[in-house]
Scaffold this motif. Structure first.
Motif, PDB file in Angstrom:
ATOM      1  N   THR A 167      17.071  -6.049   0.815  1.00  0.00           N
ATOM      2  CA  THR A 167      17.745  -5.079  -0.049  1.00  0.00           C
ATOM      3  C   THR A 167      18.952  -4.525   0.678  1.00  0.00           C
ATOM      4  O   THR A 167      18.847  -4.100   1.833  1.00  0.00           O
ATOM      5  N   ALA A 168      20.110  -4.551   0.006  1.00  0.00           N
ATOM      6  CA  ALA A 168      21.300  -3.882   0.530  1.00  0.00           C
ATOM      7  C   ALA A 168      21.373  -2.486  -0.063  1.00  0.00           C
ATOM      8  O   ALA A 168      21.067  -2.278  -1.245  1.00  0.00           O
ATOM      9  N   ALA A 176      15.541   6.610   1.069  1.00  0.00           N
ATOM     10  CA  ALA A 176      15.822   5.403   0.292  1.00  0.00           C
ATOM     11  C   ALA A 176      15.502   4.149   1.104  1.00  0.00           C
ATOM     12  O   ALA A 176      14.902   3.195   0.591  1.00  0.00           O
ATOM     13  N   ARG A 177      15.886   4.166   2.366  1.00  0.00           N
ATOM     14  CA  ARG A 177      15.639   2.999   3.208  1.00  0.00           C
ATOM     15  C   ARG A 177      14.141   2.741   3.352  1.00  0.00           C
ATOM     16  O   ARG A 177      13.685   1.588   3.278  1.00  0.00           O
ATOM     17  N   ARG A 178      13.369   3.797   3.532  1.00  0.00           N
ATOM     18  CA  ARG A 178      11.915   3.630   3.697  1.00  0.00           C
ATOM     19  C   ARG A 178      11.269   3.059   2.440  1.00  0.00           C
ATOM     20  O   ARG A 178      10.334   2.257   2.522  1.00  0.00           O
ATOM     21  N   LEU A 179      11.757   3.485   1.282  1.00  0.00           N
ATOM     22  CA  LEU A 179      11.195   2.952   0.039  1.00  0.00           C
ATOM     23  C   LEU A 179      11.349   1.442  -0.018  1.00  0.00           C
ATOM     24  O   LEU A 179      10.382   0.707  -0.252  1.00  0.00           O
ATOM     25  N   PHE A 180      12.569   0.955   0.222  1.00  0.00           N
ATOM     26  CA  PHE A 180      12.813  -0.486   0.094  1.00  0.00           C
ATOM     27  C   PHE A 180      12.293  -1.272   1.298  1.00  0.00           C
ATOM     28  O   PHE A 180      12.043  -2.481   1.185  1.00  0.00           O
ATOM     29  N   LYS A 196       0.821  -1.220   0.000  1.00  0.00           N
ATOM     30  CA  LYS A 196       0.000   0.000   0.000  1.00  0.00           C
ATOM     31  C   LYS A 196       0.857   1.273   0.000  1.00  0.00           C
ATOM     32  O   LYS A 196       0.561   2.247   0.684  1.00  0.00           O
ATOM     33  N   TYR A 197       1.925   1.236  -0.776  1.00  0.00           N
ATOM     34  CA  TYR A 197       2.793   2.406  -0.906  1.00  0.00           C
ATOM     35  C   TYR A 197       1.964   3.605  -1.352  1.00  0.00           C
ATOM     36  O   TYR A 197       1.210   3.539  -2.325  1.00  0.00           O
ATOM     37  N   ALA A 198       2.122   4.726  -0.643  1.00  0.00           N
ATOM     38  CA  ALA A 198       1.186   5.837  -0.814  1.00  0.00           C
ATOM     39  C   ALA A 198       1.509   6.760  -1.982  1.00  0.00           C
ATOM     40  O   ALA A 198       0.608   7.370  -2.559  1.00  0.00           O
TER      41      ALA A 198
END
Length: 275
Positions: free
Chosen positions: A135-136, A151-155, A29-31
């Motif tokens: 994901t690294a 970036a961290r929140r996306l992955f 459910k990425y906004a």
């Protein structure tokens, strides 16, 4: 007063890894809006039908809509893509960029699209499609904490995230691939079938041998050495099987495979064309 439109996560490239990431983001459910651009319109349209993404009509439009840009093309296509991006003007350089290109180091990405573009490298897996990937990430020098978090929140929407030094990135890439699991499953099942087990039963038994053991390791928090001792009782069938595998060079075969993967990542970096 009307709100400004929400900035998008923009994927440059509509191949398999983009398809997997978009599916995982949709599942979570990425906004934010998700936009895709690919030189091949058929690939973009196929992804739109699959995952309800927006399709940018051209590269400049894609860049202008972006909060974060994910470069999801083959390593040998990255240089050409970034040359095109550089013609899009100053806004292209004021973005957070994430490269999924295996083997292409940050210094070479930076050489193609200099400041104020900020770079992160990411190595996800197709398993992110179901939200259980890993994901690294590694970040370029001088990148701000807020952008690292972005970036961290996306992955994190599609699985666990590790931040590692770039020096370890090629080794991680060779190690973390779902192909290891598929290859081990196929090899174990084929061996069991040759030993006389019904092929369907062999595949089921092999799948449970791999997945059940890993699930128990994760849930128990025990050391692998202890679990191996518990599962392979001295004098038992499992112990004899493991010993024969080790004597046949199992560890050497795995080490050679990882070395070949790391060597390929380095060849990718060398093929990244100079200016």
């Amino acid at each position: 007063m009307a709100k400004a439109p929400m900035k998008s996560a923009v994927f440059l490239g509509a191949g398999r890894i983009t398809s997997a990431l978009v599916a995982g983001l949709r599942l979570a459910k990425y906004a934010r809006p998700i936009v895709v651009y690919d030189r091949d319109p058929k690939k973009s349209l196929a992804l739109r039908q699959e995952s309800r993404v927006a399709v940018a009509p051209n590269l400049k439009s894609a860049v202008e809509q972006a909060e974060i840009l994910i470069v999801a093309v083959r390593p040998d296509s990255v240089a050409g893509l970034l040359e095109e991006v550089a013609t899009c003007g100053a806004p292209a350089r004021r973005r957070l960029w994430v490269s999924l290109a295996a083997g292409v180091p940050l210094r070479k990405l930076r050489s193609r699209l200099g400041p104020p573009a900020r770079w992160v490298r990411a190595m996800p897996s197709p398993v992110c499609r179901i939200g259980h990937g890993l994901t690294a990430l590694c970040s370029d020098r001088g990148i701000g904490q807020a952008e690292r978090v972005r970036a961290r929140r996306l992955f994190a929407h599609v699985g666990a995230v590790l931040e590692i030094p770039e020096l370890q990135f090629d080794a991680f890439t060779a190690t973390y691939s779902s192909s290891h699991g598929y290859h081990a499953l196929q090899t174990l099942a084929a061996g069991a079938a040759r030993a006389g087990l019904d092929p369907k039963i062999a595949l089921t038994a092999a799948a449970h041998a791999l997945s059940d053991g890993i699930l128990y390791w994760k849930a128990s928090g025990q050391r692998l050495t202890r679990l191996l001792h518990e599962a392979a009782t001295p004098g038992g069938i499992a112990a004899a099987t493991m010993l024969a595998m080790d004597k046949s060079g199992y560890a050497r075969v795995v080490a050679n495979g990882l070395k070949a993967g790391i060597d390929q990542a380095r060849r990718n970096a060398r093929r990244f064309s100079p200016r």
